[in-house]
Scaffold this motif. Structure first.
Motif, short mmCIF file in Angstrom:
data_model
loop_
_atom_site.label_atom_id
_atom_site.label_comp_id
_atom_site.label_asym_id
_atom_site.label_seq_id
_atom_site.Cartn_x
_atom_site.Cartn_y
_atom_site.Cartn_z
N ARG A 64 22.03 14.48 18.01
CA ARG A 64 21.94 12.95 17.54
C ARG A 64 22.62 12.91 16.31
N GLN A 65 22.30 13.68 15.57
CA GLN A 65 22.87 13.83 14.10
C GLN A 65 24.36 14.06 14.18
N ILE A 66 24.71 14.95 15.03
CA ILE A 66 26.21 15.26 15.29
C ILE A 66 26.97 14.19 15.52
N VAL A 67 26.18 13.16 16.48
CA VAL A 67 26.93 11.99 16.59
C VAL A 67 27.21 11.03 15.51
N LEU A 68 25.96 10.90 14.77
CA LEU A 68 25.96 9.90 13.54
C LEU A 68 26.74 10.37 12.55
N TYR A 69 26.87 11.58 12.18
CA TYR A 69 27.98 12.16 11.27
C TYR A 69 29.40 11.63 11.94
N THR A 70 29.61 12.13 12.99
CA THR A 70 31.11 11.91 13.49
C THR A 70 31.31 10.44 13.39
N LEU A 71 30.50 9.47 13.53
CA LEU A 71 30.68 8.21 13.66
C LEU A 71 30.97 7.65 12.13
N LEU A 72 30.31 8.47 11.24
CA LEU A 72 30.51 8.06 10.02
C LEU A 72 31.65 8.62 9.37
N LEU A 73 32.14 9.67 9.87
CA LEU A 73 33.62 10.17 9.58
C LEU A 73 34.52 9.56 10.08
N LEU A 74 34.75 9.05 11.06
CA LEU A 74 35.98 8.24 11.68
C LEU A 74 36.35 7.31 10.79
N PRO A 75 35.68 6.10 10.42
CA PRO A 75 36.10 5.09 9.55
C PRO A 75 36.49 5.91 7.99
N LEU A 76 35.91 6.83 7.76
CA LEU A 76 36.14 7.44 6.50
C LEU A 76 37.59 7.97 6.79
N THR A 77 38.01 8.57 7.66
CA THR A 77 39.20 9.28 7.70
C THR A 77 40.62 8.14 7.79
N VAL A 78 40.20 7.04 8.28
CA VAL A 78 41.30 5.87 7.94
C VAL A 78 41.61 5.12 6.75
N GLN A 79 40.55 5.37 6.02
CA GLN A 79 40.44 4.91 4.47
C GLN A 79 41.88 5.08 3.73
N PRO A 80 42.35 6.33 3.73
CA PRO A 80 43.50 6.53 3.00
C PRO A 80 44.73 5.58 3.79
N TRP A 81 44.63 5.22 4.84
CA TRP A 81 45.66 4.29 5.29
C TRP A 81 45.23 2.86 5.16
N VAL A 82 44.03 2.63 5.31
CA VAL A 82 43.60 1.12 4.96
C VAL A 82 43.79 0.89 3.52
N LEU A 83 43.62 1.90 2.71
CA LEU A 83 44.01 1.50 1.13
C LEU A 83 45.48 1.72 0.93
N HIS A 84 46.34 1.86 1.86
CA HIS A 84 47.70 2.26 1.83
C HIS A 84 48.14 3.13 0.88
N LEU A 85 47.04 4.26 0.95
CA LEU A 85 47.54 5.48 0.25
C LEU A 85 48.48 6.55 1.08
N THR A 86 48.28 6.08 2.54
CA THR A 86 49.29 6.89 3.41
C THR A 86 49.87 5.83 4.41
N GLY A 87 50.64 6.38 5.11
CA GLY A 87 51.52 5.54 6.17
C GLY A 87 50.65 5.73 7.65
#
Lengths: 303, 49
Positions: A216-239
Motif C-alpha cells: 500500500r505504501q509503495i503505491v502511495l509513495y509512487t503516486l506522490l512521486l509522479l506529480p513531483l517528477t513533472v514539476q521541473p517541466w511545469v515550472l519551465h525549468l526543463t522542456g
C-alpha cells in the motif's frame, strides 16, 4: 584449516573495491553527474571529473563505514554474508579506517577542486548516511529508509553545487525526486528480502507492518512521486523532452507498483508468486531513475 | 604473537602472496592516478587564477 577465501590477511584488491558498494555507487555517480550537467555555468572538465570522482568515493566511503557498523547484520543475511568483513577477508578496523580516510579525502579534494559549499554538502551526505541512517534509524524504525533516503538524494544537489557554488529550485526538486523515489524502490527489495531482514532484526516495513501495508505504501509513495517528477517541466525549468519522458516513465512505474499491490497473496499478505511483481518493480525503479535523469540531460542540451 | 602465515600450506601461502601482490599493484595505480589528478587540478587552477 581456514578456507581459501577467508585466509587472514588474504584480502584481494576486489575485496576492498567491494567495500565501496560499487553497484550503489553507479546510480549515485550518474545522478550527481546529471546534476552537474544541467546546472547553469561551466566547470572545467578536469574539475568536473574530480567532482564526480569525489561524489563516487564519498558514496563508497559511506558504504565501507556502513559495512563496518553493520557487520553483525551482514553476517546473518544471505544477501550480505559473503561481504569482505563477515567473510573474514578484511578486519573490521581496517574497513573503518579505509572508509574514514576516503571520506575525509573526498571532502578535502572536493573543496580544493570546486568550492567549499559543495564540499560541505558532500560531508553532509556522508554524515547523514553514516550517523542518521546507519547508526540511528536503520535498526530503530520502519521509516528508516524514508528519512535515510535523503542520503542518496544528495548527489544531484552536490553536482549542481560543484558548478554554481550554491543552490536553486532545480537541485532541490532533484533532491526531492530521489528522496521520494527511494521508499518504493527500497521497499520493493524489502518485500522479497524480508526474511533476511527479519533474521537480522532490521525493522524494515514488511517485517514490522507486513507485506500488505508495504505494498500500500509503495503505491502511495509512487503516486506522490509522479506529480513531483513533472514539476521541473511545469515550472519551465526543463522542456517537453523531459516532461513527456517523466510522464511516460511515471506511467510505467505506476503499472509496476499496481502489479505489486495486486500480487496474488495469502490471508497474511504473503506473496504466492515469490514476489515476482516486487522483483520486477525493483528492477524497473533503477531503470526509471537512470532514464529520468538521462532525459533531464538530453532535454538540457536540446533546448 | 604468532605469524598466522606459518600455519599455511604451500598453496595457501602462494594465494596470500598473489593477493598481496595484487593489492600492492592496485595501491600503486591509485597513488599514481592521484598524483596525476593533483597535477591536473593544479594546472587548471593556476590557469584560472
Amino acid at each position: 584449516m581456514p578456507s581459501q577465501s577467508s585466509l587472514i590477511g588474504s584480502s584481494s584488491a576486489a575485496d576492498w573495491l567491494a567495500l565501496l558498494k560499487p553497484r550503489v555507487m553507479t546510480l549515485v555517480v550518474f545522478t550527481g553527474w546529471m546534476g552537474m550537467l544541467v546546472a547553469p555555468g561551466h566547470l572545467n572538465p578536469v574539475l568536473a571529473f574530480t567532482a564526480v570522482l569525489c561524489i563516487a568515493v564519498a558514496a563508497g566511503a559511506s558504504g565501507a563505514i556502513n559495512m563496518w557498523y553493520d557487520r553483525d547484520i551482514d553476517a546473518v543475511m544471505r544477501r550480505t554474508v559473503n561481504r569482505p568483513i563477515p567473510g573474514g577477508r578484511i578486519a573490521p578496523g581496517e574497513a573503518l579506517g579505509f572508509g574514514v580516510a576516503l571520506a575525509i579525502g573526498s571532502v578535502i579534494i572536493m573543496g580544493l577542486a570546486t568550492n567549499v559549499f559543495a564540499a560541505l554538502a558532500l560531508a553532509g551526505s556522508i554524515g547523514f548516511y553514516v550517523f542518521i541512517y546507519t547508526m540511528w534509524l536503520k535498526r530503530r524504525t520502519p521509516q528508516n529508509i524514508v528519512i535515510g533516503g535523503a542520503a542518496g538524494a544528495f548527489p544531484p544537489l552536490i553536482g549542481w553545487a560543484a558548478v554554481t557554488g550554491g543552490l536553486d529550485v532545480m537541485p532541490v526538486l532533484l533532491f526531492a525526486i530521489v528522496f521520494i523515489w527511494t521508499p518504493p524502490h527500497f521497499w520493493s527489495l524489502a518485500l522479497f528480502a524480508h526474511s533476511d531482514y527479519a533474521r537480522a532484526g532490521v525493522p524494515m516495513l514488511p517485517v514490522v507492518k507486513g507485506a500488505r501495508e508495504t505494498r500500500r505504501q509503495i503505491v502511495l509513495y509512487t503516486l506522490l512521486l509522479l506529480p513531483l517528477t513533472v514539476q521541473p517541466w511545469v515550472l519551465h525549468l526543463t522542456g517537453m523532452i523531459y516532461g513527456l519522458t517523466a510522464v511516460v516513465l511515471g506511467a510505467g512505474f505506476l503499472v509496476h507498483v499496481i502489479r505489486v499491490a495486486r500480487d496474488r497473496q495469502d490471508a497474511a499478505g504473503v506473496s504466492l508468486t515469490n514476489d515476482a511483481p516486487a522483483r520486477a518493480a525493483f528492477k524497473f525503479s533503477i531503470l526509471y531513475l537512470f532514464l529520468l535523469f538521462a532525459a533531464l540531460a538530453v532535454d538540457h542540451f536540446a533546448r | 604473537m604468532t605469524d598466522p602465515e606459518t600455519h599455511l600450506t604451500v598453496a595457501e601461502s602462494d594465494l596470500v602472496a598473489r593477493r598481496r601482490r595484487g593489492r600492492n599493484w592496485a595501491m600503486f595505480a591509485v597513488l599514481a592516478a592521484l598524483a596525476a589528478l593533483f597535477y591536473a587540478i593544479a594546472i587548471v587552477k593556476m590557469r584560472h587564477s
